[in-house]
Design a protein around this motif. Sequence first.
Motif, PDB file in Angstrom:
ATOM      1  N   GLY A   1     -23.138  -5.712  10.268  1.00  0.00           N
ATOM      2  CA  GLY A   1     -22.376  -6.733  10.333  1.00  0.00           C
ATOM      3  C   GLY A   1     -21.533  -7.395   9.559  1.00  0.00           C
ATOM      4  N   LYS A   2     -21.901  -6.921   8.281  1.00  0.00           N
ATOM      5  CA  LYS A   2     -21.160  -7.307   7.039  1.00  0.00           C
ATOM      6  C   LYS A   2     -20.284  -6.163   6.470  1.00  0.00           C
ATOM      7  CE  LYS A   2     -22.150 -10.026   2.887  1.00  0.00           C
ATOM      8  NZ  LYS A   2     -23.299 -10.594   2.143  1.00  0.00           N
ATOM      9  N   TRP A   3     -19.199  -6.271   6.370  1.00  0.00           N
ATOM     10  CA  TRP A   3     -18.157  -5.415   5.988  1.00  0.00           C
ATOM     11  C   TRP A   3     -17.417  -5.650   4.606  1.00  0.00           C
ATOM     12  CZ3 TRP A   3     -14.771  -3.433  10.506  1.00  0.00           C
ATOM     13  CH2 TRP A   3     -15.606  -2.930  11.595  1.00  0.00           C
ATOM     14  N   HIS A   4     -17.758  -4.724   3.310  1.00  0.00           N
ATOM     15  CA  HIS A   4     -17.050  -5.081   2.208  1.00  0.00           C
ATOM     16  C   HIS A   4     -15.808  -4.178   2.029  1.00  0.00           C
ATOM     17  CE1 HIS A   4     -20.814  -6.892   0.362  1.00  0.00           C
ATOM     18  NE2 HIS A   4     -21.465  -6.424   1.443  1.00  0.00           N
ATOM     19  N   LEU A   5     -14.832  -4.814   1.523  1.00  0.00           N
ATOM     20  CA  LEU A   5     -13.280  -4.115   1.494  1.00  0.00           C
ATOM     21  C   LEU A   5     -12.765  -4.333   0.054  1.00  0.00           C
ATOM     22  CD1 LEU A   5     -13.760  -4.904   5.048  1.00  0.00           C
ATOM     23  CD2 LEU A   5     -11.305  -4.903   4.611  1.00  0.00           C
ATOM     24  N   ASP A   6     -12.205  -3.154  -0.212  1.00  0.00           N
ATOM     25  CA  ASP A   6     -11.629  -3.137  -1.525  1.00  0.00           C
ATOM     26  C   ASP A   6     -10.583  -1.988  -1.768  1.00  0.00           C
ATOM     27  OD1 ASP A   6     -11.673  -4.144  -4.433  1.00  0.00           O
ATOM     28  OD2 ASP A   6     -12.604  -2.590  -4.970  1.00  0.00           O
ATOM     29  N   GLU A   7      -9.912  -2.467  -2.848  1.00  0.00           N
ATOM     30  CA  GLU A   7      -8.711  -1.415  -3.123  1.00  0.00           C
ATOM     31  C   GLU A   7      -8.625  -1.276  -4.445  1.00  0.00           C
ATOM     32  OE1 GLU A   7      -7.060  -4.753  -4.143  1.00  0.00           O
ATOM     33  OE2 GLU A   7      -8.095  -4.464  -2.440  1.00  0.00           O
ATOM     34  N   VAL A   8      -8.342   0.126  -4.789  1.00  0.00           N
ATOM     35  CA  VAL A   8      -8.054   0.592  -6.183  1.00  0.00           C
ATOM     36  C   VAL A   8      -6.990   1.531  -6.269  1.00  0.00           C
ATOM     37  CG1 VAL A   8     -10.544   0.437  -6.873  1.00  0.00           C
ATOM     38  CG2 VAL A   8      -9.815   2.603  -5.828  1.00  0.00           C
ATOM     39  N   PHE A   9      -6.318   1.537  -7.519  1.00  0.00           N
ATOM     40  CA  PHE A   9      -5.022   2.400  -7.378  1.00  0.00           C
ATOM     41  C   PHE A   9      -5.529   3.748  -8.017  1.00  0.00           C
ATOM     42  CE2 PHE A   9      -5.512   1.345 -11.915  1.00  0.00           C
ATOM     43  CZ  PHE A   9      -5.254   2.505 -12.672  1.00  0.00           C
ATOM     44  N   ILE A  10      -4.750   4.682  -7.383  1.00  0.00           N
ATOM     45  CA  ILE A  10      -5.008   6.150  -7.694  1.00  0.00           C
ATOM     46  C   ILE A  10      -3.663   6.629  -7.915  1.00  0.00           C
ATOM     47  CG2 ILE A  10      -7.063   6.450  -6.426  1.00  0.00           C
ATOM     48  CD1 ILE A  10      -5.345   7.894  -4.214  1.00  0.00           C
ATOM     49  N   LYS A  11      -3.610   7.810  -8.914  1.00  0.00           N
ATOM     50  CA  LYS A  11      -2.233   8.357  -9.150  1.00  0.00           C
ATOM     51  C   LYS A  11      -2.181   9.624  -8.159  1.00  0.00           C
ATOM     52  CE  LYS A  11      -0.269   5.777 -12.348  1.00  0.00           C
ATOM     53  NZ  LYS A  11       0.034   6.397 -13.731  1.00  0.00           N
ATOM     54  N   ILE A  12      -1.086   9.662  -7.605  1.00  0.00           N
ATOM     55  CA  ILE A  12      -0.792  11.012  -7.036  1.00  0.00           C
ATOM     56  C   ILE A  12       0.652  11.503  -7.355  1.00  0.00           C
ATOM     57  CG2 ILE A  12      -0.318  12.004  -4.809  1.00  0.00           C
ATOM     58  CD1 ILE A  12      -2.206   9.837  -3.627  1.00  0.00           C
ATOM     59  N   SER A  13       0.590  12.521  -8.105  1.00  0.00           N
ATOM     60  CA  SER A  13       1.694  13.415  -8.641  1.00  0.00           C
ATOM     61  C   SER A  13       2.461  12.478  -9.408  1.00  0.00           C
ATOM     62  CB  SER A  13       2.826  13.776  -7.626  1.00  0.00           C
ATOM     63  OG  SER A  13       2.197  14.788  -6.797  1.00  0.00           O
ATOM     64  N   GLY A  14       1.514  11.503 -10.278  1.00  0.00           N
ATOM     65  CA  GLY A  14       1.953  10.581 -11.359  1.00  0.00           C
ATOM     66  C   GLY A  14       2.595   9.339 -10.508  1.00  0.00           C
ATOM     67  N   VAL A  15       2.473   9.242  -9.393  1.00  0.00           N
ATOM     68  CA  VAL A  15       2.978   7.819  -8.524  1.00  0.00           C
ATOM     69  C   VAL A  15       1.671   7.061  -8.203  1.00  0.00           C
ATOM     70  CG1 VAL A  15       4.176   6.914  -6.857  1.00  0.00           C
ATOM     71  CG2 VAL A  15       5.054   9.126  -7.773  1.00  0.00           C
TER      72      VAL A  15
END
Length: 205
Positions: free
Chosen positions: A41-55
């Motif tokens: 019942g407890k969700w942890h959400l997060d976001e990170v940047f990744i490079k895809i073809s330099g973008v």
Amino acid sequence: MSSVPPSYRGHWYPVEVLSHCAKFGQAYANGLRRRRPRPGGKWHLDEVFIKISGVQKYLWRAVDQDGNVLDILVQNRRDEAAARRFFRRLMKKTRSVPRVIVTDKLRSYGAAHGEVMHSVEHSSHKGLNNRAENSHQPTRQRERAMKGFRSVGAAQRFLSTFSGISPHLRPHRHLMTASQHRAEMTIRLAIWDQITSAASQPTTA
């Protein structure tokens, strides 16, 4: 026949297994996910940047309190619309609604929460979200090893498969004794054999 070589001694990593089962990887991951219990019942959400073809793109991830990966999504942005899309996708994929979500202080979460999950408790604090942040580490390792991803679609497919298989073959070794780890891996490899055998069976018309 199992996709894990008989020489396995607990030192193989999921990505090495994936290299042997690229054709059936998603089917294996789906089979493992179907065997997991319902998310906590407890969700942890997060976001990170990744490079895809330099973008620069953003990898959104959700895990429950036990560290099980609920879903990942590669998106172009990390604004309110992106957060809202991820929330809706999560609930559709898990077919459940959490008791509480834990995020960092990104404002997009708060705005999307008010619209999509207004009945769910929302805790926003950087120090509370280590579980989701730690879940990104295997992805970072693969990103470095692969020298980045070539397309959004390829990244989404690989990471969806990887996040489905990796936790199964990487139990929390630091929380177990050696004998407990061997016993746990025996069980997990038996399940792996069942999944891979079923998924690799030829289908009939």
